[in-house]
Motif scaffolding. Structure first.
Motif, PDB file in Angstrom:
ATOM      1  N   ILE A 125       0.842  -1.197   0.000  1.00  0.00           N
ATOM      2  CA  ILE A 125       0.000   0.000   0.000  1.00  0.00           C
ATOM      3  C   ILE A 125       0.880   1.252   0.000  1.00  0.00           C
ATOM      4  CG2 ILE A 125      -1.699   1.301   1.339  1.00  0.00           C
ATOM      5  CD1 ILE A 125      -2.800  -1.496   2.242  1.00  0.00           C
ATOM      6  N   LEU A 126       1.948   1.241   0.799  1.00  0.00           N
ATOM      7  CA  LEU A 126       2.878   2.372   0.786  1.00  0.00           C
ATOM      8  C   LEU A 126       3.525   2.542  -0.586  1.00  0.00           C
ATOM      9  CD1 LEU A 126       4.603   1.968   4.275  1.00  0.00           C
ATOM     10  CD2 LEU A 126       2.999   3.765   3.559  1.00  0.00           C
ATOM     11  N   GLY A 127       3.845   1.428  -1.237  1.00  0.00           N
ATOM     12  CA  GLY A 127       4.395   1.497  -2.592  1.00  0.00           C
ATOM     13  C   GLY A 127       3.406   2.115  -3.575  1.00  0.00           C
ATOM     14  N   LEU A 128       2.135   1.768  -3.434  1.00  0.00           N
ATOM     15  CA  LEU A 128       1.111   2.368  -4.296  1.00  0.00           C
ATOM     16  C   LEU A 128       0.964   3.865  -4.022  1.00  0.00           C
ATOM     17  CD1 LEU A 128      -1.635  -0.402  -4.312  1.00  0.00           C
ATOM     18  CD2 LEU A 128      -0.149   0.299  -6.205  1.00  0.00           C
ATOM     19  N   ILE A 129       1.115   4.256  -2.754  1.00  0.00           N
ATOM     20  CA  ILE A 129       1.054   5.688  -2.426  1.00  0.00           C
ATOM     21  C   ILE A 129       2.225   6.421  -3.087  1.00  0.00           C
ATOM     22  CG2 ILE A 129       1.259   7.364  -0.536  1.00  0.00           C
ATOM     23  CD1 ILE A 129      -0.335   5.293   1.190  1.00  0.00           C
ATOM     24  N   LEU A 130       3.406   5.810  -3.065  1.00  0.00           N
ATOM     25  CA  LEU A 130       4.557   6.403  -3.766  1.00  0.00           C
ATOM     26  C   LEU A 130       4.299   6.460  -5.273  1.00  0.00           C
ATOM     27  CD1 LEU A 130       7.566   4.805  -1.834  1.00  0.00           C
ATOM     28  CD2 LEU A 130       6.745   7.173  -1.729  1.00  0.00           C
TER      29      LEU A 130
ATOM     30  N   LEU B 150       1.385   6.794  -6.627  1.00  0.00           N
ATOM     31  CA  LEU B 150       0.423   7.885  -6.788  1.00  0.00           C
ATOM     32  C   LEU B 150       1.141   9.234  -6.795  1.00  0.00           C
ATOM     33  CD1 LEU B 150      -2.620   8.507  -7.020  1.00  0.00           C
ATOM     34  CD2 LEU B 150      -2.698   8.563  -4.533  1.00  0.00           C
ATOM     35  N   ILE B 151       2.132   9.372  -5.933  1.00  0.00           N
ATOM     36  CA  ILE B 151       2.941  10.596  -5.923  1.00  0.00           C
ATOM     37  C   ILE B 151       3.676  10.750  -7.257  1.00  0.00           C
ATOM     38  CG2 ILE B 151       4.951  11.721  -4.842  1.00  0.00           C
ATOM     39  CD1 ILE B 151       3.965  10.435  -2.169  1.00  0.00           C
ATOM     40  N   GLY B 152       4.192   9.628  -7.784  1.00  0.00           N
ATOM     41  CA  GLY B 152       4.852   9.665  -9.090  1.00  0.00           C
ATOM     42  C   GLY B 152       3.895  10.086 -10.200  1.00  0.00           C
ATOM     43  N   LEU B 153       2.661   9.580 -10.153  1.00  0.00           N
ATOM     44  CA  LEU B 153       1.664   9.989 -11.147  1.00  0.00           C
ATOM     45  C   LEU B 153       1.345  11.478 -11.025  1.00  0.00           C
ATOM     46  CD1 LEU B 153      -0.845   6.986 -11.133  1.00  0.00           C
ATOM     47  CD2 LEU B 153       0.652   7.705 -13.013  1.00  0.00           C
ATOM     48  N   LEU B 154       1.282  11.973  -9.798  1.00  0.00           N
ATOM     49  CA  LEU B 154       1.049  13.404  -9.597  1.00  0.00           C
ATOM     50  C   LEU B 154       2.183  14.216 -10.212  1.00  0.00           C
ATOM     51  CD1 LEU B 154      -0.431  15.837  -8.371  1.00  0.00           C
ATOM     52  CD2 LEU B 154       0.818  15.389  -6.238  1.00  0.00           C
ATOM     53  N   TYR B 155       3.411  13.780  -9.997  1.00  0.00           N
ATOM     54  CA  TYR B 155       4.567  14.473 -10.584  1.00  0.00           C
ATOM     55  C   TYR B 155       4.464  14.496 -12.111  1.00  0.00           C
ATOM     56  CZ  TYR B 155       9.286  15.388 -12.181  1.00  0.00           C
ATOM     57  OH  TYR B 155      10.364  15.903 -12.843  1.00  0.00           O
ATOM     58  N   LYS B 156       4.183  13.327 -12.718  1.00  0.00           N
ATOM     59  CA  LYS B 156       4.054  13.260 -14.182  1.00  0.00           C
ATOM     60  C   LYS B 156       2.905  14.147 -14.668  1.00  0.00           C
ATOM     61  CE  LYS B 156       5.984  10.872 -16.740  1.00  0.00           C
ATOM     62  NZ  LYS B 156       7.097  11.175 -17.616  1.00  0.00           N
ATOM     63  N   PHE B 157       1.790  14.165 -13.928  1.00  0.00           N
ATOM     64  CA  PHE B 157       0.649  14.998 -14.288  1.00  0.00           C
ATOM     65  C   PHE B 157       1.043  16.471 -14.283  1.00  0.00           C
ATOM     66  CE2 PHE B 157      -3.059  17.554 -13.265  1.00  0.00           C
ATOM     67  CZ  PHE B 157      -4.000  17.106 -14.193  1.00  0.00           C
ATOM     68  N   LEU B 158       1.736  16.898 -13.208  1.00  0.00           N
ATOM     69  CA  LEU B 158       2.136  18.300 -13.113  1.00  0.00           C
ATOM     70  C   LEU B 158       3.113  18.686 -14.214  1.00  0.00           C
ATOM     71  CD1 LEU B 158       2.449  18.656  -9.226  1.00  0.00           C
ATOM     72  CD2 LEU B 158       0.625  19.540 -10.713  1.00  0.00           C
ATOM     73  N   VAL B 159       4.058  17.789 -14.529  1.00  0.00           N
ATOM     74  CA  VAL B 159       5.008  18.061 -15.614  1.00  0.00           C
ATOM     75  C   VAL B 159       4.258  18.217 -16.938  1.00  0.00           C
ATOM     76  CG1 VAL B 159       6.863  17.040 -17.003  1.00  0.00           C
ATOM     77  CG2 VAL B 159       7.007  17.005 -14.507  1.00  0.00           C
ATOM     78  N   LYS B 160       3.334  17.282 -17.225  1.00  0.00           N
ATOM     79  CA  LYS B 160       2.562  17.363 -18.473  1.00  0.00           C
ATOM     80  C   LYS B 160       1.670  18.604 -18.494  1.00  0.00           C
ATOM     81  CE  LYS B 160       2.219  12.787 -20.365  1.00  0.00           C
ATOM     82  NZ  LYS B 160       1.644  12.506 -21.653  1.00  0.00           N
ATOM     83  N   LEU B 161       1.108  18.965 -17.346  1.00  0.00           N
ATOM     84  CA  LEU B 161       0.248  20.145 -17.280  1.00  0.00           C
ATOM     85  C   LEU B 161       1.045  21.413 -17.565  1.00  0.00           C
ATOM     86  CD1 LEU B 161      -2.529  21.369 -16.670  1.00  0.00           C
ATOM     87  CD2 LEU B 161      -1.853  21.431 -14.252  1.00  0.00           C
TER      88      LEU B 161
ATOM     89  N   ILE C 144      -5.696   1.500  -3.278  1.00  0.00           N
ATOM     90  CA  ILE C 144      -5.093   1.797  -1.969  1.00  0.00           C
ATOM     91  C   ILE C 144      -6.146   1.710  -0.877  1.00  0.00           C
ATOM     92  CG2 ILE C 144      -4.101   3.653  -0.557  1.00  0.00           C
ATOM     93  CD1 ILE C 144      -2.604   4.567  -3.133  1.00  0.00           C
ATOM     94  N   TRP C 145      -7.240   2.429  -1.036  1.00  0.00           N
ATOM     95  CA  TRP C 145      -8.288   2.457  -0.012  1.00  0.00           C
ATOM     96  C   TRP C 145      -8.914   1.097   0.195  1.00  0.00           C
ATOM     97  CZ3 TRP C 145     -10.440   6.057   3.287  1.00  0.00           C
ATOM     98  CH2 TRP C 145      -9.840   7.310   3.259  1.00  0.00           C
ATOM     99  N   SER C 146      -9.251   0.453  -0.912  1.00  0.00           N
ATOM    100  CA  SER C 146      -9.906  -0.846  -0.805  1.00  0.00           C
ATOM    101  C   SER C 146      -8.991  -1.872  -0.159  1.00  0.00           C
ATOM    102  CB  SER C 146     -10.342  -1.318  -2.193  1.00  0.00           C
ATOM    103  OG  SER C 146     -10.898  -2.592  -2.117  1.00  0.00           O
ATOM    104  N   SER C 147      -7.724  -1.886  -0.541  1.00  0.00           N
ATOM    105  CA  SER C 147      -6.774  -2.834   0.034  1.00  0.00           C
ATOM    106  C   SER C 147      -6.619  -2.598   1.527  1.00  0.00           C
ATOM    107  CB  SER C 147      -5.405  -2.707  -0.638  1.00  0.00           C
ATOM    108  OG  SER C 147      -5.488  -3.051  -1.992  1.00  0.00           O
TER     109      SER C 147
END
Length: 172
Positions: free
Chosen positions: A23-28, A30-41, A77-80
């Motif tokens: 779950i912690l790995g998935l949270i990391l 998710l942070i990586g996806l946020l970074y990629k989203f912000l870069v693309k934005l 993450i939440w469901s797990s």
């Protein structure tokens, strides 16, 4: 119950915490996806003035794709956590979105497959919008076929879950 059985039960029960690193790995992730989203934005906003409409739409679809992947990751993450590690008490979190609690395995499968179908549909649409630059019809056909296969699997799983729920209600 003897001491051995109690000890074994305790080991089995506490083994649920072994899911926490995942779950912690998935949270990391998710942070990586946020970074990629912000870069693309930032890239999108920076180049928007000179982009043709079709390229702007493809860029927005890329943002939608990352958003769908982030939402899917959040659902997992939440469901797990709630299903395998520890229940979440909504009264402890009054601002918690309603849809994040009590996601059972059946609903999780449907949400996962629905998100995968949506993500694959976005990829097909991106390819279609950029067809002038990448006119590879074989790859485009594979993308469409894969999306249709995911959609069919989603419908079959939803129908099977609905039938098993109806059977369970009839048995009670």
């Amino acid at each position: 119950m003897n001491r051995f059985e109690r000890g074994f039960d305790s080991i089995v029960f506490n083994s649920r915490w072994l899911a926490a690193p995942f779950i912690l790995g998935l949270i990391l992730g998710l942070i990586g996806l946020l970074y990629k989203f912000l870069v693309k934005l930032v890239e999108f906003v920076w180049q928007l003035r000179g982009l043709p409409n079709s390229d702007a739409l493809v860029s927005v679809l890329g943002l939608v794709d990352l958003s769908l992947a982030a939402n899917l990751t959040l659902i997992v993450i939440w469901s797990s956590y709630e299903n395998f590690v520890r229940p979440i008490d909504p009264s402890d979190h009054p601002d918690m979105p309603h849809g994040l609690t009590s996601i059972g395995f059946s609903l999780l499968k449907q949400k996962l497959l629905g998100s995968i179908v949506a993500i694959s549909a976005v990829h097909v649409l991106e390819w279609f919008m950029d067809i002038d630059h990448t006119a590879d019809t074989v790859t485009f056909a594979w993308l469409i076929g894969t999306m249709i296969a995911f959609a069919v699997v989603m419908l079959v799983v939803a129908a099977a879950d609905r039938m098993s729920e109806a059977r369970a209600r009839a048995d009670h």
